[in-house]
Design a protein around this motif. Sequence first.
Motif, short mmCIF file in Angstrom:
data_model
loop_
_atom_site.label_atom_id
_atom_site.label_comp_id
_atom_site.label_asym_id
_atom_site.label_seq_id
_atom_site.Cartn_x
_atom_site.Cartn_y
_atom_site.Cartn_z
N LEU A 151 4.80 -3.82 1.96
CA LEU A 151 3.93 -2.84 2.62
C LEU A 151 2.94 -2.23 1.63
O LEU A 151 1.81 -1.93 2.00
CB LEU A 151 4.77 -1.75 3.28
CG LEU A 151 4.01 -0.72 4.10
CD1 LEU A 151 3.31 -1.38 5.27
CD2 LEU A 151 4.95 0.36 4.59
N ASP A 152 3.35 -2.07 0.38
CA ASP A 152 2.44 -1.52 -0.63
C ASP A 152 1.23 -2.42 -0.85
O ASP A 152 0.11 -1.93 -1.03
CB ASP A 152 3.17 -1.32 -1.95
CG ASP A 152 4.18 -0.18 -1.88
OD1 ASP A 152 4.03 0.67 -1.00
OD2 ASP A 152 5.11 -0.17 -2.71
N ILE A 153 1.45 -3.73 -0.81
CA ILE A 153 0.34 -4.67 -0.99
C ILE A 153 -0.63 -4.59 0.18
O ILE A 153 -1.85 -4.57 0.00
CB ILE A 153 0.88 -6.11 -1.16
CG1 ILE A 153 1.70 -6.19 -2.45
CG2 ILE A 153 -0.26 -7.12 -1.19
CD1 ILE A 153 2.47 -7.48 -2.60
N VAL A 154 -0.09 -4.49 1.40
CA VAL A 154 -0.94 -4.39 2.59
C VAL A 154 -1.74 -3.10 2.56
O VAL A 154 -2.93 -3.09 2.89
CB VAL A 154 -0.07 -4.49 3.87
CG1 VAL A 154 -0.89 -4.20 5.10
CG2 VAL A 154 0.57 -5.85 3.96
N ILE A 155 -1.11 -2.01 2.15
CA ILE A 155 -1.82 -0.73 2.08
C ILE A 155 -2.93 -0.80 1.04
O ILE A 155 -4.05 -0.29 1.27
CB ILE A 155 -0.84 0.42 1.79
CG1 ILE A 155 0.05 0.66 3.01
CG2 ILE A 155 -1.59 1.70 1.43
CD1 ILE A 155 1.14 1.68 2.79
N LEU A 156 -2.69 -1.43 -0.09
CA LEU A 156 -3.74 -1.56 -1.11
C LEU A 156 -4.91 -2.41 -0.62
O LEU A 156 -6.07 -2.09 -0.90
CB LEU A 156 -3.15 -2.15 -2.39
CG LEU A 156 -2.27 -1.20 -3.20
CD1 LEU A 156 -1.65 -1.94 -4.38
CD2 LEU A 156 -3.05 0.00 -3.67
N VAL A 157 -4.61 -3.48 0.11
CA VAL A 157 -5.68 -4.32 0.67
C VAL A 157 -6.49 -3.51 1.69
O VAL A 157 -7.73 -3.55 1.70
CB VAL A 157 -5.09 -5.60 1.30
CG1 VAL A 157 -6.13 -6.34 2.12
CG2 VAL A 157 -4.52 -6.50 0.23
N CYS A 158 -5.80 -2.75 2.53
CA CYS A 158 -6.49 -1.92 3.52
C CYS A 158 -7.31 -0.83 2.85
O CYS A 158 -8.41 -0.51 3.33
CB CYS A 158 -5.48 -1.31 4.49
SG CYS A 158 -4.74 -2.50 5.60
N LEU A 159 -6.82 -0.26 1.76
CA LEU A 159 -7.60 0.73 1.01
C LEU A 159 -8.90 0.11 0.49
O LEU A 159 -9.96 0.74 0.53
CB LEU A 159 -6.78 1.29 -0.15
CG LEU A 159 -5.77 2.38 0.18
CD1 LEU A 159 -4.89 2.67 -1.03
CD2 LEU A 159 -6.47 3.64 0.61
N GLY A 160 -8.81 -1.11 -0.01
CA GLY A 160 -10.02 -1.80 -0.47
C GLY A 160 -11.01 -2.07 0.64
O GLY A 160 -12.22 -1.89 0.47
N LEU A 161 -10.50 -2.46 1.81
CA LEU A 161 -11.39 -2.75 2.93
C LEU A 161 -12.04 -1.48 3.48
O LEU A 161 -13.23 -1.49 3.83
CB LEU A 161 -10.62 -3.47 4.04
CG LEU A 161 -10.17 -4.90 3.71
CD1 LEU A 161 -9.30 -5.46 4.81
CD2 LEU A 161 -11.37 -5.79 3.47
N ILE A 162 -11.29 -0.40 3.54
CA ILE A 162 -11.86 0.86 4.01
C ILE A 162 -12.89 1.38 3.01
O ILE A 162 -13.93 1.93 3.40
CB ILE A 162 -10.74 1.90 4.26
CG1 ILE A 162 -9.84 1.47 5.40
CG2 ILE A 162 -11.32 3.28 4.52
CD1 ILE A 162 -10.51 1.45 6.75
#
Length: 89
Positions: free
Chosen positions: A2-13
Amino acid sequence: MLDIVILVCLGLITLALLCTLIRIFRGPDLPDRILALDTLYINSIALIMLLGLYLKSDLFFEAALLIAVMGFVSTVAVAKHLMRGNIIE
């Protein structure tokens, strides 16, 4: 995981925030810039919520709620100003 997904989403946002900032500075007219400001505060809410999930802190959720309320009020005020010329009747 989940941490990896959150980091990817942070980059996209963050990328969406940068694109919105470009629209604010290069917008052809005033309604486009106002819509970009509205999108900017929605993206910032998403960014703060994701940061709160990543850091496991409840304080970020309260900050996102305050930004949501202030963003809604400011959008209504600016739209009313554009339509009628004054905010308070």
